[in-house]
Design a protein around this motif. Structure first.
Motif, PDB file in Angstrom:
ATOM      1  N   PRO A 137       0.902  -1.236  -0.046  1.00 20.75           N
ATOM      2  CA  PRO A 137       0.023  -0.041  -0.040  1.00 20.75           C
ATOM      3  C   PRO A 137       0.831   1.319   0.001  1.00 20.75           C
ATOM      4  O   PRO A 137       1.930   1.271   0.660  1.00 20.75           O
ATOM      5  CB  PRO A 137      -0.780  -0.047   1.183  1.00 20.75           C
ATOM      6  CG  PRO A 137       0.094  -1.148   2.195  1.00 20.75           C
ATOM      7  CD  PRO A 137       0.768  -2.059   1.223  1.00 20.75           C
ATOM      8  N   PHE A 138       0.456   2.162  -0.796  1.00 24.33           N
ATOM      9  CA  PHE A 138       1.071   3.524  -0.931  1.00 24.33           C
ATOM     10  C   PHE A 138       0.312   4.719  -0.246  1.00 24.33           C
ATOM     11  O   PHE A 138       0.886   5.788  -0.369  1.00 24.33           O
ATOM     12  CB  PHE A 138       1.855   3.794  -2.147  1.00 24.33           C
ATOM     13  CG  PHE A 138       0.724   4.133  -3.179  1.00 24.33           C
ATOM     14  CD1 PHE A 138       0.384   5.375  -3.260  1.00 24.33           C
ATOM     15  CD2 PHE A 138       0.417   3.431  -4.212  1.00 24.33           C
ATOM     16  CE1 PHE A 138      -0.506   6.025  -4.275  1.00 24.33           C
ATOM     17  CE2 PHE A 138      -0.388   3.701  -5.182  1.00 24.33           C
ATOM     18  CZ  PHE A 138      -0.848   5.137  -5.198  1.00 24.33           C
ATOM     19  N   TRP A 306     -12.643   1.685   0.045  1.00 29.16           N
ATOM     20  CA  TRP A 306     -11.649   1.038  -0.935  1.00 29.16           C
ATOM     21  C   TRP A 306     -10.287   1.131  -0.378  1.00 29.16           C
ATOM     22  O   TRP A 306      -9.736   1.952   0.340  1.00 29.16           O
ATOM     23  CB  TRP A 306     -11.288   2.576  -2.021  1.00 29.16           C
ATOM     24  CG  TRP A 306     -12.253   2.409  -3.028  1.00 29.16           C
ATOM     25  CD1 TRP A 306     -11.912   1.887  -4.488  1.00 29.16           C
ATOM     26  CD2 TRP A 306     -13.507   2.893  -3.233  1.00 29.16           C
ATOM     27  NE1 TRP A 306     -13.084   2.114  -5.222  1.00 29.16           N
ATOM     28  CE2 TRP A 306     -14.028   2.837  -4.481  1.00 29.16           C
ATOM     29  CE3 TRP A 306     -14.530   3.532  -2.501  1.00 29.16           C
ATOM     30  CZ2 TRP A 306     -15.333   3.153  -5.190  1.00 29.16           C
ATOM     31  CZ3 TRP A 306     -15.781   3.682  -2.720  1.00 29.16           C
ATOM     32  CH2 TRP A 306     -16.017   3.634  -4.095  1.00 29.16           C
ATOM     33  N   MET A 307      -9.822  -0.371  -0.547  1.00 33.33           N
ATOM     34  CA  MET A 307      -8.451  -0.351  -0.348  1.00 33.33           C
ATOM     35  C   MET A 307      -7.581   0.563  -1.023  1.00 33.33           C
ATOM     36  O   MET A 307      -7.858   1.016  -2.254  1.00 33.33           O
ATOM     37  CB  MET A 307      -7.907  -1.995  -0.467  1.00 33.33           C
ATOM     38  CG  MET A 307      -8.688  -2.769   0.199  1.00 33.33           C
ATOM     39  SD  MET A 307      -7.892  -2.867   1.705  1.00 33.33           S
ATOM     40  CE  MET A 307      -9.115  -3.772   2.750  1.00 33.33           C
ATOM     41  N   PRO A 308      -6.393   0.890  -0.374  1.00 28.62           N
ATOM     42  CA  PRO A 308      -5.583   1.718  -1.244  1.00 28.62           C
ATOM     43  C   PRO A 308      -5.193   1.220  -2.511  1.00 28.62           C
ATOM     44  O   PRO A 308      -4.972  -0.100  -2.801  1.00 28.62           O
ATOM     45  CB  PRO A 308      -4.217   2.046  -0.315  1.00 28.62           C
ATOM     46  CG  PRO A 308      -4.546   1.391   1.236  1.00 28.62           C
ATOM     47  CD  PRO A 308      -5.770   0.419   0.632  1.00 28.62           C
ATOM     48  N   ASP A 309      -4.821   2.160  -3.275  1.00 29.57           N
ATOM     49  CA  ASP A 309      -3.737   1.647  -4.546  1.00 29.57           C
ATOM     50  C   ASP A 309      -2.447   1.058  -4.250  1.00 29.57           C
ATOM     51  O   ASP A 309      -2.219   1.190  -2.956  1.00 29.57           O
ATOM     52  CB  ASP A 309      -3.698   2.891  -5.617  1.00 29.57           C
ATOM     53  CG  ASP A 309      -5.032   3.120  -6.278  1.00 29.57           C
ATOM     54  OD1 ASP A 309      -5.915   2.510  -6.169  1.00 29.57           O
ATOM     55  OD2 ASP A 309      -5.078   4.211  -7.001  1.00 29.57           O
ATOM     56  N   SER A 310      -1.797   0.427  -5.090  1.00 25.99           N
ATOM     57  CA  SER A 310      -0.720  -0.349  -4.653  1.00 25.99           C
ATOM     58  C   SER A 310       0.526   0.070  -5.491  1.00 25.99           C
ATOM     59  O   SER A 310       0.449   0.768  -6.546  1.00 25.99           O
ATOM     60  CB  SER A 310      -0.860  -1.901  -4.834  1.00 25.99           C
ATOM     61  OG  SER A 310       0.324  -2.583  -4.542  1.00 25.99           O
ATOM     62  N   ILE A 311       1.862  -0.018  -4.840  1.00 26.36           N
ATOM     63  CA  ILE A 311       2.966   0.132  -5.663  1.00 26.36           C
ATOM     64  C   ILE A 311       3.467  -1.471  -6.027  1.00 26.36           C
ATOM     65  O   ILE A 311       3.573  -2.329  -5.283  1.00 26.36           O
ATOM     66  CB  ILE A 311       4.108   0.814  -4.716  1.00 26.36           C
ATOM     67  CG1 ILE A 311       5.220   1.220  -5.556  1.00 26.36           C
ATOM     68  CG2 ILE A 311       4.568   0.022  -3.408  1.00 26.36           C
ATOM     69  CD1 ILE A 311       6.115   2.216  -4.940  1.00 26.36           C
ATOM     70  N   TYR A 312       4.020  -1.585  -7.239  1.00 21.46           N
ATOM     71  CA  TYR A 312       4.377  -2.745  -7.606  1.00 21.46           C
ATOM     72  C   TYR A 312       5.641  -2.786  -8.415  1.00 21.46           C
ATOM     73  O   TYR A 312       6.281  -1.621  -8.699  1.00 21.46           O
ATOM     74  CB  TYR A 312       3.293  -3.140  -8.912  1.00 21.46           C
ATOM     75  CG  TYR A 312       1.840  -3.307  -8.469  1.00 21.46           C
ATOM     76  CD1 TYR A 312       1.278  -4.383  -7.645  1.00 21.46           C
ATOM     77  CD2 TYR A 312       0.930  -2.350  -8.661  1.00 21.46           C
ATOM     78  CE1 TYR A 312       0.063  -4.564  -7.305  1.00 21.46           C
ATOM     79  CE2 TYR A 312      -0.445  -2.418  -8.290  1.00 21.46           C
ATOM     80  CZ  TYR A 312      -0.837  -3.699  -7.864  1.00 21.46           C
ATOM     81  OH  TYR A 312      -2.060  -3.803  -7.272  1.00 21.46           O
ATOM     82  N   VAL A 313       6.465  -3.779  -8.731  1.00 19.90           N
ATOM     83  CA  VAL A 313       7.536  -4.027  -9.277  1.00 19.90           C
ATOM     84  C   VAL A 313       7.418  -4.764 -10.610  1.00 19.90           C
ATOM     85  O   VAL A 313       6.856  -5.882 -10.430  1.00 19.90           O
ATOM     86  CB  VAL A 313       8.696  -4.619  -8.428  1.00 19.90           C
ATOM     87  CG1 VAL A 313       9.935  -4.673  -9.163  1.00 19.90           C
ATOM     88  CG2 VAL A 313       8.807  -3.478  -7.241  1.00 19.90           C
ATOM     89  N   ALA A 314       7.730  -4.126 -11.642  1.00 21.51           N
ATOM     90  CA  ALA A 314       7.687  -4.895 -12.836  1.00 21.51           C
ATOM     91  C   ALA A 314       8.695  -5.967 -13.112  1.00 21.51           C
ATOM     92  O   ALA A 314       9.768  -5.723 -12.504  1.00 21.51           O
ATOM     93  CB  ALA A 314       8.047  -3.916 -14.032  1.00 21.51           C
ATOM     94  N   LYS A 315       8.243  -7.007 -13.541  1.00 19.40           N
ATOM     95  CA  LYS A 315       9.032  -8.215 -13.669  1.00 19.40           C
ATOM     96  C   LYS A 315      10.338  -7.954 -14.378  1.00 19.40           C
ATOM     97  O   LYS A 315      11.415  -8.460 -14.424  1.00 19.40           O
ATOM     98  CB  LYS A 315       8.270  -9.357 -14.320  1.00 19.40           C
ATOM     99  CG  LYS A 315       8.996 -10.891 -14.122  1.00 19.40           C
ATOM    100  CD  LYS A 315       8.301 -12.089 -14.494  1.00 19.40           C
ATOM    101  CE  LYS A 315       7.266 -12.649 -13.145  1.00 19.40           C
ATOM    102  NZ  LYS A 315       6.657 -13.674 -13.578  1.00 19.40           N
TER     103      LYS A 315
END
Length: 429
Positions: A137-138, A306-315
């Motif tokens: 979560p960010f 709403w749950m927070p938007d997320s921070i992801y790492v691209a493969k």
């Protein structure tokens, strides 16, 4: 070193251990690209995080890329993932839109990272697929409902509405006083969805099995009275001539400014907008309150969350260890403190050790009781079902503009979600 640059995609259609604020991080080196949406609060907090992280790690360079929101932004994210051109780290939705990213193919799993011990399981459930957790979560949790201008309410002697009839009665009094009652900002089409989406607590209050039946293709918006009512509410506010004159061209920042400065009384929006108000019109943050989108019964008044938007790492990242270290920094109490300093507190965090300051804005104070014991809240549909049609924001623009009646819009959305469910391979579709 940090630079913020506007990202334009050629050819794209328009779319454990508790970490503390004093945690010691192993110094890192290398380069990351970081893709975010163009919301004022997203830019402000991303720049603050990058500045703090690179101060700790002077041999790291992080470039911030900025994309549009809404459908255009969705297209950019999906196109960059599909072409292997995604930034190393990026912001995006959790829940149903996350599932549409094909996470196993496109995202780096973060399941075993130490910071996940402090992330609430309810959040991890909306960024998980195939037994892996892909996000962090960010931002705080959010509510969907109505920002309102407190001075206008005080001037006209209005009470916070608990029912839709009370809300519409307030609107008529505001309109009679020569003021804009309901702000809409269809210049950014994603904002047109809020009334329909934020009404979902009221849908579940009347039909508790709707989400399960909707996912199984056993219930429809057009043929379920409680769900159709969400589209009808959007039509009603348009037909009552309550909008700002420029609603078709106004943008999200316009809407926040208008409700904060008293240019309009109500703005349907998610509470992440509190941070943008604090960033762009801080002198008026005390003038903005918040209440849940009213239903048809005062006894069942509650908040769609709403749950927070997320921070992801691209493969595809060339720096997976550095990317994961940056994500762990964002998803730490220190990261929360930096966010609070950059854009203010906007709601309850999903990370252990993250605290809200005592002097939260009124809109945050108004929201918190819905999350506390005895409060009433329910997740938005996108967290109970993987099905969300991509054309909703265009359909709600049409309903909210008087181009298409509510029943027709609901039926069109049912057709839109059918295509999405088939793409996801869901049974029964």
């Amino acid at each position: 070193m940090t630079k913020t640059k506007l990202f334009a995609l050629m050819g794209a259609s328009t779319l454990g251990l508790m970490m503390t604020a004093n945690a010691v991080y192993a110094q890192q080196s290398g380069y990351l690209s970081f893709l975010i949406d163009n919301g004022p609060q997203s830019v402000a907090v991303a720049e603050a995080w990058v500045a703090a992280y690179t101060e700790k790690n002077p041999d790291v360079t992080i470039d911030i890329e900025v994309r549009p929101g809404g459908g255009e932004g969705d297209n950019i994210v999906k196109t960059r993932l599909a072409t292997g051109a995604m930034a190393d780290v990026f912001f995006y939705n959790s829940g149903s839109l996350f599932q549409a990213l094909n996470p196993a193919q496109n995202l780096l799993p973060l399941t075993g990272e130490a910071f996940q011990a402090n992330v609430q399981d309810s959040f991890k459930s909306v960024v998980s697929a195939g037994g892996e957790v892909y996000g962090a979560p960010f931002a705080p949790a959010m509510g969907g409902g109505i920002f309102y201008n407190k001075p206008i309410y005080e001037e006209l002697g209005l009470e916070i509405p608990k029912t839709w009839d009370e809300f519409m009665a307030n609107n008529e009094k505001i309109k009679a006083a020569g003021k804009t009652a309901v702000i809409q900002t269809y210049g950014e089409t994603w904002t047109s969805q809020v009334i329909v989406l934020a009404d979902f607590f009221n849908v579940l209050a009347e039909d508790p099995q709707f989400a399960e039946q909707f996912t199984a293709n056993e219930a429809k918006f057009a043929t379920t009275p409680a769900a159709l009512r969400s589209f009808e509410k959007l039509q009603e506010v348009h037909d009552a001539d309550l909008f700002n004159a420029d609603f078709g061209a106004a943008t999200y920042p316009d809407g926040l400014r208008m409700v904060a400065m008293g240019e309009g009384a109500h703005y349907p929006m998610l509470t992440f907008g509190i941070g943008a108000i604090a960033e762009t019109v801080p002198d008026h943050i005390q003038d903005v309150g918040f209440f849940a989108l009213p239903g048809d019964s005062a006894d069942k008044n509650g908040l769609t969350t709403w749950m927070p938007d997320s921070i992801y790492v691209a493969k595809t990242t060339a720096s997976p260890d550095l990317a994961k270290d940056f994500v762990s920094f964002v998803a730490s109490p220190e990261g929360c403190d930096i966010r609070n300093e950059a854009v203010g507190a906007t709601g309850p965090y999903m990370i252990a050790g993250c605290e809200l300051p005592a002097d939260v804005p009124p809109a945050v104070s108004d929201m918190l009781p819905y999350f506390q014991e005895g409060g009433q809240n329910a997740p938005a549909l996108e967290f109970l079902s993987p099905v969300k049609g991509p054309a909703l924001e265009q359909i709600t623009v049409e309903v909210g503009s008087g181009i298409r009646p509510a029943a027709e819009g609901a039926a069109l959305y049912d057709e839109d979600v059918r295509k999405q469910a088939q793409q996801l391979g869901l049974a029964g579709w």
